[in-house]
Design an enzyme around this catalytic site. Structure first.
Site, PDB file in Angstrom:
ATOM      1  N   THR A 168      10.382  -0.414 -21.156  1.00  0.00           N
ATOM      2  CA  THR A 168       9.159   0.644 -21.668  1.00  0.00           C
ATOM      3  C   THR A 168       9.511   1.998 -21.282  1.00  0.00           C
ATOM      4  O   THR A 168      10.358   2.585 -20.572  1.00  0.00           O
ATOM      5  CB  THR A 168       7.987   0.944 -21.318  1.00  0.00           C
ATOM      6  OG1 THR A 168       7.154  -0.528 -20.831  1.00  0.00           O
ATOM      7  CG2 THR A 168       7.041   1.420 -21.790  1.00  0.00           C
ATOM      8  N   ASP A 199      -1.434  -2.166 -21.052  1.00  0.00           N
ATOM      9  CA  ASP A 199      -1.049  -0.293 -20.976  1.00  0.00           C
ATOM     10  C   ASP A 199      -0.844   0.920 -21.994  1.00  0.00           C
ATOM     11  O   ASP A 199      -1.699   1.887 -21.704  1.00  0.00           O
ATOM     12  CB  ASP A 199      -1.348  -0.420 -19.615  1.00  0.00           C
ATOM     13  CG  ASP A 199       0.263  -0.117 -19.192  1.00  0.00           C
ATOM     14  OD1 ASP A 199       0.862  -0.938 -19.908  1.00  0.00           O
ATOM     15  OD2 ASP A 199       0.801   0.831 -18.693  1.00  0.00           O
ATOM     16  N   GLY A 220       5.188  -0.938 -15.711  1.00  0.00           N
ATOM     17  CA  GLY A 220       4.805  -1.348 -15.035  1.00  0.00           C
ATOM     18  C   GLY A 220       4.256  -2.306 -15.853  1.00  0.00           C
ATOM     19  O   GLY A 220       4.466  -3.259 -16.278  1.00  0.00           O
ATOM     20  N   GLY A 222       1.414  -4.255 -16.940  1.00  0.00           N
ATOM     21  CA  GLY A 222       0.244  -3.424 -17.601  1.00  0.00           C
ATOM     22  C   GLY A 222      -1.010  -4.144 -17.481  1.00  0.00           C
ATOM     23  O   GLY A 222      -2.131  -3.513 -17.293  1.00  0.00           O
TER      24      GLY A 222
HETATM   25  N1  ASP Z   1       3.298  -1.794 -19.159  1.00  0.00           N
HETATM   26  C1  ASP Z   1       3.802  -2.018 -20.119  1.00  0.00           C
HETATM   27  C2  ASP Z   1       3.184  -3.376 -20.587  1.00  0.00           C
HETATM   28  O1  ASP Z   1       2.788  -4.355 -19.611  1.00  0.00           O
HETATM   29  C3  ASP Z   1       5.427  -2.809 -19.235  1.00  0.00           C
HETATM   30  C4  ASP Z   1       6.372  -1.757 -18.738  1.00  0.00           C
HETATM   31  O2  ASP Z   1       6.077  -0.564 -18.755  1.00  0.00           O
HETATM   32  O3  ASP Z   1       7.140  -1.959 -18.766  1.00  0.00           O
HETATM   33  O4  ASP Z   1       3.066  -3.984 -21.600  1.00  0.00           O
END
Ligand code: ASP
Length: 306
Positions: A168, A199, A220, A222
């Site tokens: 992300t 998130d 991370g 979400g």
């Molecule tokens: N937070 C993102 C999600 O859960 C994924 C990521 O941060 O890599 O969609």
């Protein structure tokens, strides 16, 4: 207001050394370009925070090197559905898109939601139609060979529930006028169900900005981040006198201990101080401020504890 202005970007908290040098150096290179692009805007203009955050994230989405925009991961049905959000700390205006398909730059659509609608979040097909009718061309984000290989590996190994290939992207910015902004974009989680929104589309969870408090973005898993409204949590700690580094450490401590999540946050306070924390092996990030000669970039190094 301290007069310090600049930008921090991250490229996801799920990297591990096993990813190999190719992808890691490509992420490094694009993060450097992203902070330089953002700083170019901030140097030219007083109130460029929102534009700098959007441009930095756009560049990383278009690069294909991250799990965002072109490089987005695949759903369980091998589709691409993305989330993005952006917030203006000067007036708390925000815009987001969830589970949007067929756009290379979801962050641009989020910005249009912020500017052109009375809403904070548009999702799915109607979000793509909104993009199309506001000058953002629709194009299929393909399931490339590399993505299909990853899909096969993850479906076989079942390891996707924890360390997978996450990347992300996010940015937090402070401009010359002391305005703060945050922006985030993601393909979400590998093998997610269609329609899952994480998130990165949810204000307060994946992103937050308030000139009086700070700006923060999270990365991370979400679902764990949403339960804690993690980005808002970082911003809530700072007006109570907590240093931005300590606030980021505290947020990650809570992510680990309270929602058993993994990930990281980056943040800026109203004085332009930098906070970065993660509980994963690595989190690619870069920052550049007006009092620095060149960008500071790191992937696996831990930041100084607050
Ligand atoms: N937070 C993102 C999600 O859960 C994924 C990521 O941060 O890599 O969609």
């Amino acid at each position: 207001m301290s007069g310090r202005f600049g930008i921090i970007v991250h490229g996801g908290a799920g990297v591990s050394k096993s990813l190999g040098d190719g992808i890691l150096s490509s992420r490094r290179e694009h993060m450097i370009k992203a902070v330089e692009e953002g700083m170019g805007i901030l140097r030219r203009r007083g109130n460029g925070a929102l534009d700098a955050a959007e441009s930095a994230v756009t560049l990383m989405e278009s690069s294909g090197a991250f799990n965002a925009g072109k490089g987005s991961c695949l759903t369980i049905t091998k589709e691409t559905e993305m989330d993005a959000g952006i917030m203006d700390g000067s007036n708390l205006q925000c815009g987001a898109v969830g589970a949007i398909r067929d756009v290379t730059n979801p962050i641009k659509v989020a910005r249009k939601v912020l500017e052109l609608t009375p809403h904070a979040l548009l999702a799915g097909g109607p979000a793509a139609s909104f993009a199309d009718s506001n000058g953002i061309p629709l194009e299929k984000i393909g399931a490339t060979k590399i993505k299909l290989k990853m899909f096969d590996e993850l479906t076989k190994s079942k390891s996707h529930l924890r360390y997978q290939e996450f990347g992300t992207v996010g940015a937090v910015v402070i401009d010359k006028d002391g305005n703060l902004a945050s922006a985030v974009s993601t393909g979400g989680t590998w093998l997610k169900m269609e329609g899952r929104i994480g998130d990165s589309a949810i204000v307060g969870a994946g992103f937050y900005a308030d000139n009086r408090a700070g700006a923060s973005v999270a990365t991370g898993n979400g679902e764990a981040i949403m339960k804690l409204c993690l980005s808002k949590y970082v911003c809530d700690l700072m007006p109570n006198g907590m240093n931005v580094k300590v606030a980021c450490n505290e947020a990650v401590r809570k992510l680990t201990n309270v929602s058993q999540g993994w990930g990281g946050v980056i943040a800026i306070d109203p004085q332009g101080q930098v906070g970065i924390a993660n509980n994963t092996e690595g989190m690619p990030r870069a920052y550049l401020f007006n009092d620095m000669d060149s960008p500071q970039v790191a992937i696996f190094e831990k930041e100084n504890q607050g």
